[in-house]
Enzyme design. Structure first.
Site, PDB file in Angstrom:
ATOM      1  N   HIS A 204      25.798   8.023  17.262  1.00 25.11           N
ATOM      2  CA  HIS A 204      24.862   8.837  16.485  1.00 25.11           C
ATOM      3  C   HIS A 204      24.432  10.022  17.333  1.00 25.11           C
ATOM      4  O   HIS A 204      23.247  10.221  17.600  1.00 25.11           O
ATOM      5  CB  HIS A 204      23.672   7.994  16.026  1.00 25.11           C
ATOM      6  CG  HIS A 204      24.003   7.039  14.931  1.00 25.11           C
ATOM      7  ND1 HIS A 204      24.128   7.437  13.618  1.00 25.11           N
ATOM      8  CD2 HIS A 204      24.260   5.709  14.950  1.00 25.11           C
ATOM      9  CE1 HIS A 204      24.430   6.389  12.874  1.00 25.11           C
ATOM     10  NE2 HIS A 204      24.531   5.324  13.664  1.00 25.11           N
ATOM     11  N   HIS A 225      30.848   2.798  16.589  1.00 24.58           N
ATOM     12  CA  HIS A 225      31.736   3.266  15.510  1.00 24.58           C
ATOM     13  C   HIS A 225      32.299   4.681  15.741  1.00 24.58           C
ATOM     14  O   HIS A 225      31.875   5.657  15.171  1.00 24.58           O
ATOM     15  CB  HIS A 225      31.101   3.133  14.131  1.00 24.58           C
ATOM     16  CG  HIS A 225      29.694   3.617  13.943  1.00 24.58           C
ATOM     17  ND1 HIS A 225      29.280   4.876  14.274  1.00 24.58           N
ATOM     18  CD2 HIS A 225      28.620   2.984  13.406  1.00 24.58           C
ATOM     19  CE1 HIS A 225      28.006   5.016  13.958  1.00 24.58           C
ATOM     20  NE2 HIS A 225      27.579   3.884  13.436  1.00 24.58           N
ATOM     21  N   ASP A 283      30.370  -3.285   9.876  1.00 26.26           N
ATOM     22  CA  ASP A 283      29.248  -2.407   9.530  1.00 26.26           C
ATOM     23  C   ASP A 283      28.709  -2.746   8.146  1.00 26.26           C
ATOM     24  O   ASP A 283      28.147  -1.906   7.445  1.00 26.26           O
ATOM     25  CB  ASP A 283      29.666  -0.927   9.599  1.00 26.26           C
ATOM     26  CG  ASP A 283      28.477   0.018   9.728  1.00 26.26           C
ATOM     27  OD1 ASP A 283      27.487  -0.352  10.370  1.00 26.26           O
ATOM     28  OD2 ASP A 283      28.538   1.141   9.170  1.00 26.26           O
ATOM     29  N   GLY A 318      26.942   2.115   5.702  1.00 28.81           N
ATOM     30  CA  GLY A 318      27.566   0.829   5.939  1.00 28.81           C
ATOM     31  C   GLY A 318      28.693   0.553   4.952  1.00 28.81           C
ATOM     32  O   GLY A 318      29.188   1.456   4.266  1.00 28.81           O
TER      33      GLY A 318
END
EC number: 3.5.1.25
Length: 395
Positions: A204, A225, A283, A318
């Protein structure tokens, strides 16, 4: 005298996942694996329970280290979830998952602390399916410009004192925390987390080359991710994505739902990273295994339709694709061998987070295993710590 339960599980082949064993079997006693190998090496002693699965293959139980919920339970909203963590544990067990890390997103400070304490307490109970083996904190020290579905007002600058409060609230269960390397005090946070036994994970983020390298040099060796929640690759500007791809110190997560990452980008990651440095994650949100409708991920409302999970602003939030389905994309898109793809959802996450007793079919490891039907890949049986937590009908 306590009677021990001895079972021999037989399938057409085993993915250990180091190698493939044809006509294989795994002998377990209570919660431990005793022996693994070809069926011809085993004798059927009196009292041995034999479970044979034809047209089927066996893997270690899957390990999902980044999952926000399933079966109607949201890990960031323990109190107000319509279903308990038991529902999440049960549905994961039905899909071959034997261990998972409930993953929490940022929320207002006190709410986040209270939720962590309640989550940690819930994780201590005996669950009906997969076991909750650790907590994953996805924030709050992330970049608001790459917050995804998280609410901006809950995102904070790095605060080591609050980081300590979060870890304490988790009761020793916090295993990983996502942070943005470009934030002030990022290197100090990395060192602090490592000292607490928590893995710092970069994500992020809009970190540039210098900022990313500073975090890696401080000890950050994991990427949340890959490709999602960070700028795209650029031919002249190096950032988190390109460095995570090419620095052999970094293990990367991939969301393997077939939607978050273009197939060619999955292929790129699988070409760049060594097979042991890939961790497949779901996720998933609380909507996994549930019908279309309105759900949440922490404070953020989401809508789910036909498998797509999005915020009101149409931002991906997600997934609903669990690991039993997702791991095949590593073969179809990433062109990994079956054993390498299985590593990404078994022994790789186990190694990344120090779960040395699981993730591989070997003697003296936990009796965590999953059996699937060939061709359809339908889950047939899941064994978690020696206990059969799922068995398909007519099996």
């Amino acid at each position: 005298m306590i009677k021990r339960v001895r079972r021999l599980y037989i399938a057409d082949y085993l993915i250990t996942p180091d190698h493939r064993i044809e006509n294989g079997a795994v002998l377990c006693e209570d919660e431990r694996i005793l022996a693994v190998g070809g069926l011809s090496a085993f004798s059927r002693d009196p009292g041995l329970e034999v479970l044979t699965f034809n047209n089927a293959y066996m893997t270690p139980g899957f390990i999902d280290t980044h999952i926000h919920g399933a079966g109607g339970f949201d890990c960031s909203s323990v109190d107000i979830s319509p279903r308990p963590i038991d529902a999440m544990s049960r549905i994961l067990g039905e899909r071959g998952v034997t261990s998972f890390f409930p993953t929490v997103v940022a929320s207002p400070k006190q709410e986040m602390l209270d939720n962590l304490a309640k989550l940690a307490k819930e994780m201590q109970r005996e669950l009906p399916g997969a076991v909750a083996a650790g907590i994953n904190l996805e924030g709050p020290f992330i970049n608001p410009f790459k917050r995804g579905a998280q609410q901006e007002e809950s995102i904070l600058p790095i605060d080591l004192e609050f980081a300590r409060d979060l870890i304490d609230a988790g009761g020793g269960m916090v295993k990983v925390m996502t942070f943005a390397p470009e934030l002030e005090k990022a290197a100090q946070l990395v060192e602090f987390l490592i000292g607490c036994g928590v893995k710092p994970s970069m994500g992020h983020s809009i970190a540039n080359e210098e900022q990313t390298m500073r975090a890696i040099d401080a000890g950050a060796s994991y990427c949340t991710h890959l490709f999602n929640g960070m700028p795209p690759l650029h031919q002249r500007e190096m950032g988190l994505s390109s460095i995570a791809l090419t620095d052999n110190r970094v293990t990367v997560e991939l969301i393997i739902d077939g939607r978050h990452i273009h197939p060619r980008m999955v292929d790129l990651a699988c070409r760049c990273k060594q097979a042991h440095q890939l961790v497949g994650i779901s996720d998933c949100t609380m909507a996994a295994g549930m019908p279309n409708g309105e759900y949440r991920i922490g404070p953020s409302p989401i809508k789910v339709k036909d498998g797509f999970s999005q915020t009101e602003q149409s931002i991906l939030a997600g997934t609903t694709t669990m690991l039993d389905t997702g791991w095949h994309s590593l073969m179809s898109c990433g062109h990994l061998a079956e054993t390498q793809a299985a590593m990404a959802v078994t022994c790789n996450p186990a190694a990344a987070f120090g779960l040395g007793d699981r993730g591989i079919l070997l003697p003296n490891r936990r009796a965590d295993l999953a059996i699937f039907e060939q061709k359809t890949n339908r889950p047939l049986l899941t064994v978690c710590n020696g206990k059969i937590v799922y068995r398909a009908e007519n099996q």
